[in-house]
Scaffold this active site. Sequence first.
Site, PDB file in Angstrom:
ATOM      1  N   GLN A 290       0.856  -1.186   0.000  1.00 40.45           N
ATOM      2  CA  GLN A 290       0.000   0.000   0.000  1.00 40.45           C
ATOM      3  C   GLN A 290       0.887   1.230   0.000  1.00 40.45           C
ATOM      4  O   GLN A 290       1.807   1.351   0.805  1.00 40.45           O
ATOM      5  CB  GLN A 290      -0.901   0.016   1.229  1.00 40.45           C
ATOM      6  CG  GLN A 290      -1.794   1.232   1.275  1.00 40.45           C
ATOM      7  CD  GLN A 290      -2.670   1.282   2.517  1.00 40.45           C
ATOM      8  OE1 GLN A 290      -2.524   0.485   3.429  1.00 40.45           O
ATOM      9  NE2 GLN A 290      -3.575   2.230   2.546  1.00 40.45           N
TER      10      GLN A 290
ATOM     11  N   THR B 126      -3.484   4.460  -2.255  1.00 40.80           N
ATOM     12  CA  THR B 126      -4.479   5.095  -1.393  1.00 40.80           C
ATOM     13  C   THR B 126      -4.625   6.561  -1.758  1.00 40.80           C
ATOM     14  O   THR B 126      -3.653   7.312  -1.687  1.00 40.80           O
ATOM     15  CB  THR B 126      -4.081   4.944   0.081  1.00 40.80           C
ATOM     16  OG1 THR B 126      -4.079   3.547   0.387  1.00 40.80           O
ATOM     17  CG2 THR B 126      -5.053   5.663   0.997  1.00 40.80           C
TER      18      THR B 126
ATOM     19  N   LYS C   9      -7.631   2.779  -3.907  1.00 41.94           N
ATOM     20  CA  LYS C   9      -8.429   2.902  -2.689  1.00 41.94           C
ATOM     21  C   LYS C   9      -8.877   4.346  -2.519  1.00 41.94           C
ATOM     22  O   LYS C   9      -8.063   5.256  -2.624  1.00 41.94           O
ATOM     23  CB  LYS C   9      -7.600   2.475  -1.485  1.00 41.94           C
ATOM     24  CG  LYS C   9      -8.331   2.593  -0.160  1.00 41.94           C
ATOM     25  CD  LYS C   9      -7.411   2.154   0.974  1.00 41.94           C
ATOM     26  CE  LYS C   9      -8.070   2.366   2.316  1.00 41.94           C
ATOM     27  NZ  LYS C   9      -8.170   3.779   2.696  1.00 41.94           N
TER      28      LYS C   9
ATOM     29  N   HIS D 263     -11.553   6.424   3.982  1.00 42.70           N
ATOM     30  CA  HIS D 263     -10.465   6.316   4.959  1.00 42.70           C
ATOM     31  C   HIS D 263     -11.024   6.255   6.378  1.00 42.70           C
ATOM     32  O   HIS D 263     -10.490   6.848   7.302  1.00 42.70           O
ATOM     33  CB  HIS D 263      -9.464   7.464   4.806  1.00 42.70           C
ATOM     34  CG  HIS D 263      -8.065   7.076   5.207  1.00 42.70           C
ATOM     35  ND1 HIS D 263      -7.301   6.215   4.459  1.00 42.70           N
ATOM     36  CD2 HIS D 263      -7.303   7.423   6.270  1.00 42.70           C
ATOM     37  CE1 HIS D 263      -6.128   6.054   5.028  1.00 42.70           C
ATOM     38  NE2 HIS D 263      -6.104   6.776   6.142  1.00 42.70           N
TER      39      HIS D 263
END
Length: 179
Positions: free
Chosen positions: A13, A41, A141, A165
């Site tokens: 990530q 992300t 994401k 988030h």
Amino acid sequence: EEVMAANPQTFFQMYWSGSRDDMLHRMARAKEAGAVGLIVTLDWSFSNGRDWGSPRIPEKLNFAALLRYAPEVVLGGQCRYLSDYLRAMRLPELTVPNMALPGQEAPGFFGAYGEWMQTPQPSWADIAWMREQWQGPFMLKGILRVDDAKAAVDAGVSAISVSNHGGNNLDGAPAAIRA
């Protein structure tokens, strides 16, 4: 590298942070370590206030920080971690190792956070560029809208994560389940 050794099915990530060269380095390091996929992300947020549940994060463990957090460690049942550190005869470093660039020390949390804050947000062309760099599964994401989901598909992502988030700092954002 240590995480990949423990679980070879790990996805790496990362955040859109720093220069393209910085991001290429991070992706190459993850790939060399054996990461099978990449999660980018995009839903990390910044606000001037901290939400009520966010813990205070020290920049480093100095004597003042040790005094401040000692009661929380003892009363919070974290004695096992404390004993691990005492056996190692060194305190943990509060750094972000995966953000280290070749020949440089890993930045602290706030250094990494500052880099992220100063990096312009990516365009869909930037996401497509990143996708081209990573050969393998690629998840994006932070999608909350249908048009963004379609744009992600157009950029070549393998999967999306519908996420805000966890509503951290931006509790007015739509809940993932609602989106």
